[in-house]
Design an enzyme around this catalytic site. Structure first.
Site, PDB file in Angstrom:
ATOM      1  N   HIS A 153       0.837  -1.209   0.000  1.00 22.33           N
ATOM      2  CA  HIS A 153       0.000   0.000   0.000  1.00 22.33           C
ATOM      3  C   HIS A 153       0.872   1.259   0.000  1.00 22.33           C
ATOM      4  O   HIS A 153       0.485   2.280  -0.556  1.00 22.33           O
ATOM      5  CB  HIS A 153      -0.911   0.005   1.237  1.00 22.33           C
ATOM      6  CG  HIS A 153      -1.914  -1.114   1.208  1.00 22.33           C
ATOM      7  ND1 HIS A 153      -3.249  -0.921   0.955  1.00 22.33           N
ATOM      8  CD2 HIS A 153      -1.769  -2.448   1.373  1.00 22.33           C
ATOM      9  CE1 HIS A 153      -3.891  -2.083   0.969  1.00 22.33           C
ATOM     10  NE2 HIS A 153      -3.005  -3.027   1.230  1.00 22.33           N
ATOM     11  N   ASP A 177      -5.553   5.905   2.080  1.00 23.44           N
ATOM     12  CA  ASP A 177      -5.851   4.529   1.666  1.00 23.44           C
ATOM     13  C   ASP A 177      -7.290   4.219   2.063  1.00 23.44           C
ATOM     14  O   ASP A 177      -7.745   4.568   3.163  1.00 23.44           O
ATOM     15  CB  ASP A 177      -4.892   3.565   2.361  1.00 23.44           C
ATOM     16  CG  ASP A 177      -4.968   2.174   1.758  1.00 23.44           C
ATOM     17  OD1 ASP A 177      -4.025   1.801   1.040  1.00 23.44           O
ATOM     18  OD2 ASP A 177      -5.974   1.454   2.000  1.00 23.44           O
TER      19      ASP A 177
HETATM   20  C1  UDX Z   1      -0.384  -6.820  -0.144  1.00 22.38           C
HETATM   21  C2  UDX Z   1      -1.267  -7.974  -0.569  1.00 22.38           C
HETATM   22  O1  UDX Z   1      -0.514  -9.167  -0.450  1.00 22.38           O
HETATM   23  C3  UDX Z   1      -1.700  -7.783  -1.981  1.00 22.38           C
HETATM   24  O2  UDX Z   1      -2.504  -8.869  -2.359  1.00 22.38           O
HETATM   25  C4  UDX Z   1      -2.448  -6.481  -2.124  1.00 22.38           C
HETATM   26  O3  UDX Z   1      -2.812  -6.297  -3.477  1.00 22.38           O
HETATM   27  C5  UDX Z   1      -1.563  -5.339  -1.654  1.00 22.38           C
HETATM   28  O4  UDX Z   1      -1.098  -5.602  -0.338  1.00 22.38           O
HETATM   29  P1  UDX Z   1       2.124  -7.477  -0.944  1.00 22.38           P
HETATM   30  O5  UDX Z   1       2.089  -8.833  -0.376  1.00 22.38           O
HETATM   31  O6  UDX Z   1       3.101  -6.547  -0.383  1.00 22.38           O
HETATM   32  O7  UDX Z   1       0.733  -6.706  -0.960  1.00 22.38           O
HETATM   33  O8  UDX Z   1       2.340  -7.668  -2.545  1.00 22.38           O
HETATM   34  P2  UDX Z   1       2.355  -6.652  -3.718  1.00 22.38           P
HETATM   35  O9  UDX Z   1       1.061  -5.951  -3.894  1.00 22.38           O
HETATM   36  O10 UDX Z   1       2.837  -7.419  -4.871  1.00 22.38           O
HETATM   37  O11 UDX Z   1       3.433  -5.551  -3.294  1.00 22.38           O
HETATM   38  C6  UDX Z   1       4.761  -5.861  -3.022  1.00 22.38           C
HETATM   39  C7  UDX Z   1       5.640  -4.685  -3.402  1.00 22.38           C
HETATM   40  O12 UDX Z   1       6.936  -4.915  -2.864  1.00 22.38           O
HETATM   41  C8  UDX Z   1       5.797  -4.530  -4.905  1.00 22.38           C
HETATM   42  O13 UDX Z   1       5.705  -3.161  -5.256  1.00 22.38           O
HETATM   43  C9  UDX Z   1       7.188  -5.056  -5.191  1.00 22.38           C
HETATM   44  O14 UDX Z   1       7.866  -4.416  -6.255  1.00 22.38           O
HETATM   45  C10 UDX Z   1       7.913  -4.813  -3.881  1.00 22.38           C
HETATM   46  N1  UDX Z   1       8.947  -5.844  -3.665  1.00 22.38           N
HETATM   47  C11 UDX Z   1       8.611  -7.150  -3.514  1.00 22.38           C
HETATM   48  C12 UDX Z   1      10.262  -5.444  -3.652  1.00 22.38           C
HETATM   49  O15 UDX Z   1      10.581  -4.255  -3.801  1.00 22.38           O
HETATM   50  N2  UDX Z   1      11.221  -6.400  -3.459  1.00 22.38           N
HETATM   51  C13 UDX Z   1      10.937  -7.722  -3.294  1.00 22.38           C
HETATM   52  O16 UDX Z   1      11.877  -8.508  -3.121  1.00 22.38           O
HETATM   53  C14 UDX Z   1       9.567  -8.108  -3.313  1.00 22.38           C
END
Ligand code: UDX
Length: 479
Positions: free
Chosen positions: A34, A129
């Site tokens: 988020h 948010d």
């Molecule tokens: C959470 C929920 O899991 C997701 O389903 C919802 O849509 C948003 O909140 P998250 O698990 O953090 O999100 O996954 P995601 O939405 O994919 O966001 C992860 C972020 O971290 C991405 O922007 C990604 O680029 C970043 N990231 C991930 C990194 O910078 N490095 C990494 O090694 C892994």
């Protein structure tokens, strides 16, 4: 993809009002998935001439030194209502609900002080948010307009809106889900939800099934209320990806909807990562042939069982495919250290062919020509980041919107497929090979390339997202 000329830089004076820069106030939900889109939005608005003030909790607080152009206002919460991030999703939901409520009084004081300092007229609006309903209520009482940022897909928000209907029509609760999920019949899980095509029951947010605490229902209902009391909904999606879903939302909502995504293509990284990104993996990728490597990451919250980690590891090892794997500290239930998490012998079996890091610069990794596929949990950010780089996906959703996102990847955009059922090393090996070296995988990569082009058009001059940004700015300055 080369980021387009920021639409933005074009009109430095957009936000100037009465000879002064207008202020925009932001309040992200303090979780990585988020925070990232909110900071992208901050970058975009700042480039359009707004002064940015970010309210935040101490839990997962941003580092002001990394964003010297913004002002940060910490909001105190009573002891015991924040951090550390829990492992179980039910507890994350409880934490989100508790955080919103706990912020209310501290935020009221801080907002009043900021309004006095800036003068009410110099403040365009507050963007929070959608999961922070109390922030919308407090802000409205102080006569400041609000906009809601939903960081998931348009389809996901349509599902939020439909949640009461899903109960009325008997799709939910899924009988037996809370007591014994394994006993829920396949036919019951696969039942299509005709009102929300292409979702099946299993793609809905049903991980709590018929939980009697109702915290998921409360979370979704509160997000819907936040959007309805706001002056508009901002979505990190774009027309080419979700035209039908956006049309549906515009029919169902009375507030305007701004599809201004993919936000990460509009605004520089700005470094909103909560964990340190290990950039050495980019050098490792440099030495790999094009589209040869699998990138594996399950986002910032998903946790796997020790058993699934073992099957994942041996599946990756057995595939013979080069890989970059993000093993986040705490990603495995019951363990806090990466070193303890990988099975014995894995390192020796994959030496010279793979790299394991605690956290990666994901957008750059996905942009790297050596990456041929992404094994993902399908968080919305990861899904859109992959789509925008033309990288096909192996989907392994864990909770929340991830199942629905995976459904779109496989069934609508046809740029990936799900590793179905319980993780098992043989199935994992086969799925990885299918994605990276199979004919099927090549076709998915070609379709992903088409989506990448469509995304580029949306963010290019005159594209749908650029126009939506212009409308958003005009709306903000008219409130
Ligand atoms: C959470 C929920 O899991 C997701 O389903 C919802 O849509 C948003 O909140 P998250 O698990 O953090 O999100 O996954 P995601 O939405 O994919 O966001 C992860 C972020 O971290 C991405 O922007 C990604 O680029 C970043 N990231 C991930 C990194 O910078 N490095 C990494 O090694 C892994």
């Amino acid at each position: 993809m080369t980021p387009p000329p920021a639409p933005a830089m074009a009109a430095e004076s957009d936000a100037v009002h009465g000879g002064r820069r207008r202020h925009v106030l932001l309040f992200p939900l303090p979780y990585q998935g988020h925070i990232n889109p909110m900071f992208r939005l901050a970058g975009l608005l700042h480039a359009r001439g707004f002064s940015v003030t970010v309210f935040h909790t101490h839990f997962n607080a941003p580092d002001p030194a990394r964003h010297p152009q913004y002002r940060f206002v910490p909001v105190p919460v009573p002891d015991g209502t924040s951090g550390p991030a829990p492992a179980a999703i039910e507890d994350v939901i409880a934490q989100i609900l508790a955080l919103g409520a706990a912020c209310e009084s501290g935020f009221r004081d801080r907002l009043a002080a900021v309004l006095e300092e800036y003068s009410r007229d110099a403040v365009a609006c507050l963007i929070a948010d959608a999961h922070l309903l109390p922030i919308f209520e407090v802000t409205a009482k102080l006569a400041v307009p609000t906009l809601a940022l939903r960081t998931g897909s348009a389809a996901c928000f349509a599902c939020f809106l439909a949640y009461p209907m899903l109960f009325e029509k008997g799709y939910l609760p899924v009988k037996g889900m809370s007591s014994d999920p394994a006993s829920v019949r396949q036919s019951q899980r696969d039942m299509p939800v005709s009102e929300l095509t292409p979702y099946r029951v299993r793609d809905l947010m049903v991980f709590l099934g018929d939980d009697d605490r109702g915290s998921l229902r409360e979370l979704l209902a509160r997000a819907v209320t936040a959007v309805k009391v706001s002056s508009g909904l901002i979505l990190n999606t774009f027309d080419a990806l979700e035209r039908r879903e956006l049309e549906g939302l515009r029919r169902d909502l009375t507030v305007p909807v701004f599809d201004i995504g993919p936000l990460h293509k509009f605004s520089p990284a700005g470094d909103s990562s909560l964990l340190r990104q290990d950039r050495s993996c980019l050098d490792w990728l440099d030495a790999r042939p094009p589209a040869s490597a699998l990138y594996v990451s399950f986002g910032s919250l998903a946790c796997m069982s020790p058993r699934d980690l073992v099957e994942t590891a041996w599946g990756i090892a057995g595939s013979g495919v080069p890989f970059l794997w993000v093993v986040r500290p705490g990603m495995v239930r019951g363990s806090a250290h990466q070193e303890q998490e990988l099975p014995e012998g894995f390192e020796a079996a994959t030496r010279g062919r793979g790299m394991v890091v605690a956290w990666a610069p994901q957008e750059e990794v996905l942009r790297h020509r050596a990456v041929g596929g992404f094994w993902t949990h399908n968080g919305w950010n990861s899904t859109t980041e992959s789509v925008c780089e033309g990288v096909p996906m192996l989907c392994c959703p864990y909770f929340g919107d991830q199942m629905g996102n995976a459904r779109y990847v496989e069934h609508v955009w046809r740029v990936g497929f799900e590793v179905g059922g319980e993780l098992e090393r043989g199935a994992v090996e086969a799925a990885i090979r299918r994605l990276i070296t199979g004919k099927d995988g090549a076709e998915m990569r070609a379709r992903a390339g088409e989506l990448k082009k469509a995304a580029e058009e949306c963010i290019g001059k005159g594209g749908s997202s650029c126009l939506a940004i212009d409308k958003l700015i005009a709306h903000m300055t008219s409130l």
